[in-house]
Design a protein around this motif. Structure first.
Motif, PDB file in Angstrom:
ATOM      1  N   PRO A  95       0.802  -1.233   0.000  1.00 21.45           N
ATOM      2  CA  PRO A  95       0.000   0.000   0.000  1.00 21.45           C
ATOM      3  C   PRO A  95       0.834   1.282   0.000  1.00 21.45           C
ATOM      4  O   PRO A  95       0.492   2.246  -0.693  1.00 21.45           O
ATOM      5  CB  PRO A  95      -0.825  -0.132   1.282  1.00 21.45           C
ATOM      6  CG  PRO A  95      -0.975  -1.608   1.484  1.00 21.45           C
ATOM      7  CD  PRO A  95       0.338  -2.186   1.037  1.00 21.45           C
ATOM      8  N   HIS A  96       1.930   1.317   0.775  1.00 24.19           N
ATOM      9  CA  HIS A  96       2.720   2.554   0.833  1.00 24.19           C
ATOM     10  C   HIS A  96       3.329   2.882  -0.522  1.00 24.19           C
ATOM     11  O   HIS A  96       3.457   4.059  -0.894  1.00 24.19           O
ATOM     12  CB  HIS A  96       3.810   2.450   1.915  1.00 24.19           C
ATOM     13  CG  HIS A  96       4.950   1.541   1.556  1.00 24.19           C
ATOM     14  ND1 HIS A  96       6.033   1.943   0.806  1.00 24.19           N
ATOM     15  CD2 HIS A  96       5.159   0.222   1.832  1.00 24.19           C
ATOM     16  CE1 HIS A  96       6.867   0.934   0.657  1.00 24.19           C
ATOM     17  NE2 HIS A  96       6.367  -0.120   1.257  1.00 24.19           N
ATOM     18  N   ALA A  97       3.687   1.851  -1.303  1.00 24.76           N
ATOM     19  CA  ALA A  97       4.254   2.080  -2.626  1.00 24.76           C
ATOM     20  C   ALA A  97       3.184   2.574  -3.600  1.00 24.76           C
ATOM     21  O   ALA A  97       3.430   3.472  -4.410  1.00 24.76           O
ATOM     22  CB  ALA A  97       4.883   0.793  -3.151  1.00 24.76           C
ATOM     23  N   VAL A  98       1.992   1.989  -3.511  1.00 24.59           N
ATOM     24  CA  VAL A  98       0.892   2.417  -4.378  1.00 24.59           C
ATOM     25  C   VAL A  98       0.517   3.857  -4.077  1.00 24.59           C
ATOM     26  O   VAL A  98       0.267   4.658  -4.983  1.00 24.59           O
ATOM     27  CB  VAL A  98      -0.317   1.482  -4.217  1.00 24.59           C
ATOM     28  CG1 VAL A  98      -1.528   2.020  -4.960  1.00 24.59           C
ATOM     29  CG2 VAL A  98       0.032   0.088  -4.724  1.00 24.59           C
ATOM     30  N   ARG A  99       0.476   4.215  -2.798  1.00 27.31           N
ATOM     31  CA  ARG A  99       0.166   5.605  -2.432  1.00 27.31           C
ATOM     32  C   ARG A  99       1.216   6.560  -2.996  1.00 27.31           C
ATOM     33  O   ARG A  99       0.890   7.656  -3.468  1.00 27.31           O
ATOM     34  CB  ARG A  99       0.087   5.743  -0.905  1.00 27.31           C
ATOM     35  CG  ARG A  99      -1.153   5.106  -0.288  1.00 27.31           C
ATOM     36  CD  ARG A  99      -1.272   5.493   1.180  1.00 27.31           C
ATOM     37  NE  ARG A  99      -2.509   5.000   1.768  1.00 27.31           N
ATOM     38  CZ  ARG A  99      -2.620   3.892   2.472  1.00 27.31           C
ATOM     39  NH1 ARG A  99      -1.534   3.129   2.683  1.00 27.31           N
ATOM     40  NH2 ARG A  99      -3.781   3.517   2.971  1.00 27.31           N
ATOM     41  N   ALA A 100       2.476   6.158  -2.946  1.00 30.63           N
ATOM     42  CA  ALA A 100       3.546   7.008  -3.487  1.00 30.63           C
ATOM     43  C   ALA A 100       3.401   7.178  -4.995  1.00 30.63           C
ATOM     44  O   ALA A 100       3.662   8.263  -5.530  1.00 30.63           O
ATOM     45  CB  ALA A 100       4.910   6.413  -3.144  1.00 30.63           C
ATOM     46  N   CYS A 101       2.977   6.127  -5.683  1.00 31.51           N
ATOM     47  CA  CYS A 101       2.789   6.214  -7.136  1.00 31.51           C
ATOM     48  C   CYS A 101       1.698   7.206  -7.502  1.00 31.51           C
ATOM     49  O   CYS A 101       1.727   7.798  -8.588  1.00 31.51           O
ATOM     50  CB  CYS A 101       2.429   4.845  -7.708  1.00 31.51           C
ATOM     51  SG  CYS A 101       3.794   3.672  -7.755  1.00 31.51           S
ATOM     52  N   ARG A 102       0.718   7.369  -6.633  1.00 25.80           N
ATOM     53  CA  ARG A 102      -0.412   8.246  -6.923  1.00 25.80           C
ATOM     54  C   ARG A 102      -0.158   9.686  -6.481  1.00 25.80           C
ATOM     55  O   ARG A 102      -0.985  10.560  -6.731  1.00 25.80           O
ATOM     56  CB  ARG A 102      -1.677   7.703  -6.256  1.00 25.80           C
ATOM     57  CG  ARG A 102      -2.117   6.353  -6.806  1.00 25.80           C
ATOM     58  CD  ARG A 102      -3.481   5.942  -6.296  1.00 25.80           C
ATOM     59  NE  ARG A 102      -4.480   6.965  -6.617  1.00 25.80           N
ATOM     60  CZ  ARG A 102      -5.143   7.672  -5.699  1.00 25.80           C
ATOM     61  NH1 ARG A 102      -4.920   7.476  -4.414  1.00 25.80           N
ATOM     62  NH2 ARG A 102      -6.035   8.565  -6.069  1.00 25.80           N
ATOM     63  N   ASP A 103       0.974   9.951  -5.843  1.00 23.53           N
ATOM     64  CA  ASP A 103       1.286  11.285  -5.334  1.00 23.53           C
ATOM     65  C   ASP A 103       2.526  11.805  -6.060  1.00 23.53           C
ATOM     66  O   ASP A 103       3.650  11.397  -5.773  1.00 23.53           O
ATOM     67  CB  ASP A 103       1.530  11.202  -3.821  1.00 23.53           C
ATOM     68  CG  ASP A 103       1.801  12.558  -3.186  1.00 23.53           C
ATOM     69  OD1 ASP A 103       2.164  13.505  -3.901  1.00 23.53           O
ATOM     70  OD2 ASP A 103       1.649  12.660  -1.949  1.00 23.53           O
TER      71      ASP A 103
END
Length: 416
Positions: A95-103
């Motif tokens: 999840p933390h990586a996916v959130r970073a991809c979206r920001d």
């Protein structure tokens, strides 16, 4: 029989493509999508209704699903997929990586920490005074994709206009309903000169495998950045392609991506490779159909097989050059019809022309818009021939788009 959990938007281009690929492979599908939860299975596909604006609750709903793998299509479903995979104990991007991809701002921070080339940039809240970092620069929403809201400014007048325009985009009800903090600020960064490319890959336990590098032959210099043509294999020298691959590996590691498809975009100039962004998903729209692999496999096939741990060893691209054109919106209005499809399909090298716009649909160009009118697919002996076929086919298409005045005067499509 293996089963995948396919998390996708109701209106997404790719949902049917992935469902059909799974059926072709003999893999069962449980669809989770953002349709109305009140209606009782309106499409008769037994889909699980979830809300992408409530990813934690959606993941909890899916945590009791018995599946062997997870596939997410488009950006918003990726976070739900990551959270659900964590609960189900299935391999996926964390999840933390996916959130970073979206920001986009957080992504820049992580790239800088990893020693990658990063343009000067700043994050500015919507309610703050605009803060320029010199010209030319690019303003972009933090959490939108497909170049939506991305605008180049060459001077203070253009800068103020672009900031206000993006603010209005982010204040639209369809975006506000997500209550996403990413939509409360704008990323401003130095404009990067150079040619643009895209990369498609699969990550397995933290290791990246490159499936394709796409050239984007149209100059993307602004003021808006509408992508049109993708062609593979790349015509760049081996050393440039290797630099793209190595930079992408460093970028996905910096983000913490781990298992599943990735789609990256970058610019290359004399300074080197600048990663623009990396998404924790496959390429969007119907563009995946532009890739064909040895043995007849499609990208959808590979992503699904990878999700259930059954990826075949032979997964090299077909020896033919391949390409796709995302057909841009000619102008704002109501789509009525298009002529010239038969002529476009008859263009040498063209494999198919698919018009995705529906009669009566409101068409909105970039930077406010978020969709295309269709896709053209071509193949050939070399990338230059594929590019030529795509351009010739596009020139055959003539769209009939009605204005508001046409609708008032009674020229609207029958369904309105």
């Amino acid at each position: 029989m293996p089963r995948i959990l396919l998390i996708a938007a109701t209106t997404g281009y790719q949902t049917r493509s992935f469902a059909e690929a799974a059926q072709r492979l003999g893999i069962e599908v449980t669809l989770a999508t953002d349709r109305c939860h009140v209606l009782e299975d309106p499409w008769r596909d037994h889909a699980v209704p979830i809300r992408f604006e409530e990813p934690e609750a959606a993941a909890e709903t899916l945590s009791v699903t018995a599946v062997d793998g997870i596939v997410a299509v488009a950006d918003r479903p990726t976070l739900v997929a990551a959270l659900a995979a964590e609960r189900l104990g299935l391999p996926f991007h964390p999840p933390h990586a996916v959130r970073a991809c979206r920001d986009k701002h957080r992504m820049r921070e992580l790239f800088a920490e990893a020693g990658l080339l990063v343009p000067r940039n700043v994050r500015v809240p919507l309610d703050a005074d605009p803060l320029d970092i010199g010209f030319p620069c690019v303003l972009k929403p933090l959490g939108l994709s497909a170049s939506r809201g991305v605008i180049r400014a060459n001077n203070p007048v253009e800068f103020i206009a672009a900031f206000g325009r993006i603010r209005r985009i982010l204040e639209q009800p369809e975006i506000l309903r997500f209550h996403d903090d990413l939509n409360s600020a704008i990323q401003i960064e130095e404009y990067i000169e150079g040619s643009e490319f895209a990369i498609e890959g699969l990550m397995t336990n933290g290791e990246l495998e490159t499936l394709a590098i796409f050239d984007k032959p149209d100059p993307l210099e602004g003021p808006f950045f509408e992508e049109t043509i993708y062609v593979t294999p790349s015509r760049q020298p081996d050393e440039v392609q290797q630099a793209i691959i190595e930079t992408t590996k460093r970028a996905v590691n910096a983000l913490g991506l781990y298992h599943g498809p990735i789609h990256g975009e970058m610019r290359v100039n004399t300074a080197g490779v600048y990663m623009l962004e990396v998404a924790a998903r496959p390429i969007g729209g119907l563009c995946a159909r532009a890739l064909r692999f040895e043995g007849g496999l499609t990208l959808e096939d590979l992503v699904i097989l990878h999700a259930v741990g059954k990826v075949p060893e032979a997964r090299k691209l077909s020896p033919a050059s391949l390409g796709v054109m995302m057909v841009p919106v000619p102008r704002a209005g109501i789509y009525d019809s298009v002529s010239g499809i038969d002529e476009a399909r008859a263009t040498p090298g063209v494999d198919d022309v698919i018009i995705t716009a529906k009669r009566g649909q409101k068409l909105v160009p970039l930077p406010e818009g978020a969709s295309y009118t269709g896709f053209i697919f071509a193949s050939g002996l070399c990338p230059a021939a594929v590019e030529k076929s795509l351009r010739l086919a596009h020139s055959c298409l003539d769209f009939e788009i009605l204005s508001a005045l046409d609708i008032i005067s009674g020229e609207a499509p029958d369904m309105l």
